[in-house]
Design a protein around this motif. Sequence first.
Motif, PDB file in Angstrom:
ATOM      1  N   TYR A 180       6.276  -5.117  -4.646  1.00 21.46           N
ATOM      2  CA  TYR A 180       4.817  -5.176  -4.730  1.00 21.46           C
ATOM      3  C   TYR A 180       4.362  -5.381  -6.170  1.00 21.46           C
ATOM      4  O   TYR A 180       3.553  -6.278  -6.469  1.00 21.46           O
ATOM      5  CB  TYR A 180       4.192  -3.895  -4.165  1.00 21.46           C
ATOM      6  N   GLN A 262       2.129   3.639   0.249  1.00 23.53           N
ATOM      7  CA  GLN A 262       1.034   2.980   0.971  1.00 23.53           C
ATOM      8  C   GLN A 262      -0.281   3.732   0.798  1.00 23.53           C
ATOM      9  O   GLN A 262      -1.356   3.116   0.781  1.00 23.53           O
ATOM     10  CB  GLN A 262       1.404   2.851   2.444  1.00 23.53           C
ATOM     11  N   THR A 266      -3.742   2.025  -0.551  1.00 26.93           N
ATOM     12  CA  THR A 266      -5.014   2.176   0.170  1.00 26.93           C
ATOM     13  C   THR A 266      -6.078   2.766  -0.738  1.00 26.93           C
ATOM     14  O   THR A 266      -7.241   2.330  -0.726  1.00 26.93           O
ATOM     15  CB  THR A 266      -4.814   3.072   1.407  1.00 26.93           C
ATOM     16  N   ARG A 348       5.964  -5.819   3.249  1.00 27.95           N
ATOM     17  CA  ARG A 348       4.815  -5.740   2.352  1.00 27.95           C
ATOM     18  C   ARG A 348       3.732  -6.741   2.740  1.00 27.95           C
ATOM     19  O   ARG A 348       2.530  -6.410   2.813  1.00 27.95           O
ATOM     20  CB  ARG A 348       5.292  -6.002   0.917  1.00 27.95           C
ATOM     21  N   SER A 351       2.081  -5.727   6.110  1.00 23.62           N
ATOM     22  CA  SER A 351       1.327  -4.467   6.099  1.00 23.62           C
ATOM     23  C   SER A 351       0.132  -4.510   5.161  1.00 23.62           C
ATOM     24  O   SER A 351      -0.797  -3.706   5.301  1.00 23.62           O
ATOM     25  CB  SER A 351       2.240  -3.309   5.699  1.00 23.62           C
ATOM     26  N   LEU A 355      -3.406  -2.279   5.545  1.00 28.55           N
ATOM     27  CA  LEU A 355      -3.789  -1.222   4.605  1.00 28.55           C
ATOM     28  C   LEU A 355      -5.185  -1.482   4.032  1.00 28.55           C
ATOM     29  O   LEU A 355      -5.962  -0.544   3.820  1.00 28.55           O
ATOM     30  CB  LEU A 355      -2.768  -1.137   3.472  1.00 28.55           C
TER      31      LEU A 355
END
Length: 389
Positions: A180, A262, A266, A348, A351, A355
């Motif tokens: 990420y 995560q 968020t 990643r 998702s 998120l």
Amino acid sequence: MDLQYFFFIYWCGIWVIHLIAIVYGKYRLHKKVQSLPPDEPYPGVSILKPLMGVDPHLVSNLETFFTMNYPMYEILFCIEDEKDPALDVVNALIERYPKVQTSVFIGGSLVGVNPKINNMYKAYEASNYNLILISDSGIKMREDTLLDMVHHMTEKTGLVHQMPFTCDRNGFAGTLEKIYFGTAQARIYLAADCVRVNCHTGMSALMRKDVLDEQGGLKIFGCYLAEDFFISKSFLDRGWKTTISSHPALQNSGICDVNSFQARLTRWAKLRVAMLPLVIICEPLTECMVIGACAAWASSLLFLWEPLVFYLVHILVWFLCDWILLSIVQNGTLPFNKFDFIIAWLFRECSGPYLFLLAVLDPTIKWRNRVFKLAWGGVAQELKPRIKC
């Protein structure tokens, strides 16, 4: 403009960002650290280290600040609760490195809702040097990183920050974090710095104290949770430059699991939405799977191209660009193989939009054991205040 034109032009713009990030990252990152000219004295640096609790890597992370190759600095440890076990860790390191100039500040000051600023305020007021380095507890420092940051602090530069990255860590969560920060985050961060757009994150940032004091000091940013964004904005608004150093910030928190990671993503998305409402529209369209689907639909209408083939080629090229960018940011051998990269990358990318949707649906921010409510513009209100003067 018809929607298909918008999506296709936006898709082309995203590829420009890919290209800028790769070229600029290759040019900007991991340069050999240069010493200051012999006739130029090294400016002193006050390092603010806000601490709360102890994780398995805290000792090793903090110790890297005692062993930096820089002639004049002080470390100001900020601990809100006198019973916090982090105090014992700090005292042990101070005893081990008696030649390093250190101070410990216990107890928070109520200058706003931001717990980090409340924790650091006393140390900020007592700091001896004009250059202030705000550094999170989870940052691991290379010996020459502070010198590199000071080298980038030119006469017209007011703030030097490190691009977020991570240390090499084992397990799927460690792989996911590195992917990420070395792809999605690095792409936007590098492109934004190249075109001088505010992209500052406050986990490791060197700034001029006198410029902050002209605006009222650190406390005026206490009403924001994303104080880093607004500090950088204040420098830019006053005509100062901000820039990244050539060393990425090495995050090395002792907590490394998918749920915690995560939750961070968020929380950051909620902050971005509150600060810049246009993010609600633009950010989902920076995600590989979302903009690829939109561009595939648009190309089928504009050019009669096969949408499925277009979509699969889009994902493949995006994947290759991310591998190249991550390799540039890593500047060495990656700690996982290509198969692990594929699995974590797909996780990643799939998702990410989910998120972001969670962030939009629930605007409250949970940080440690505190809960905040955000208003448009980024101003925060703590729902259950804890710190007392």
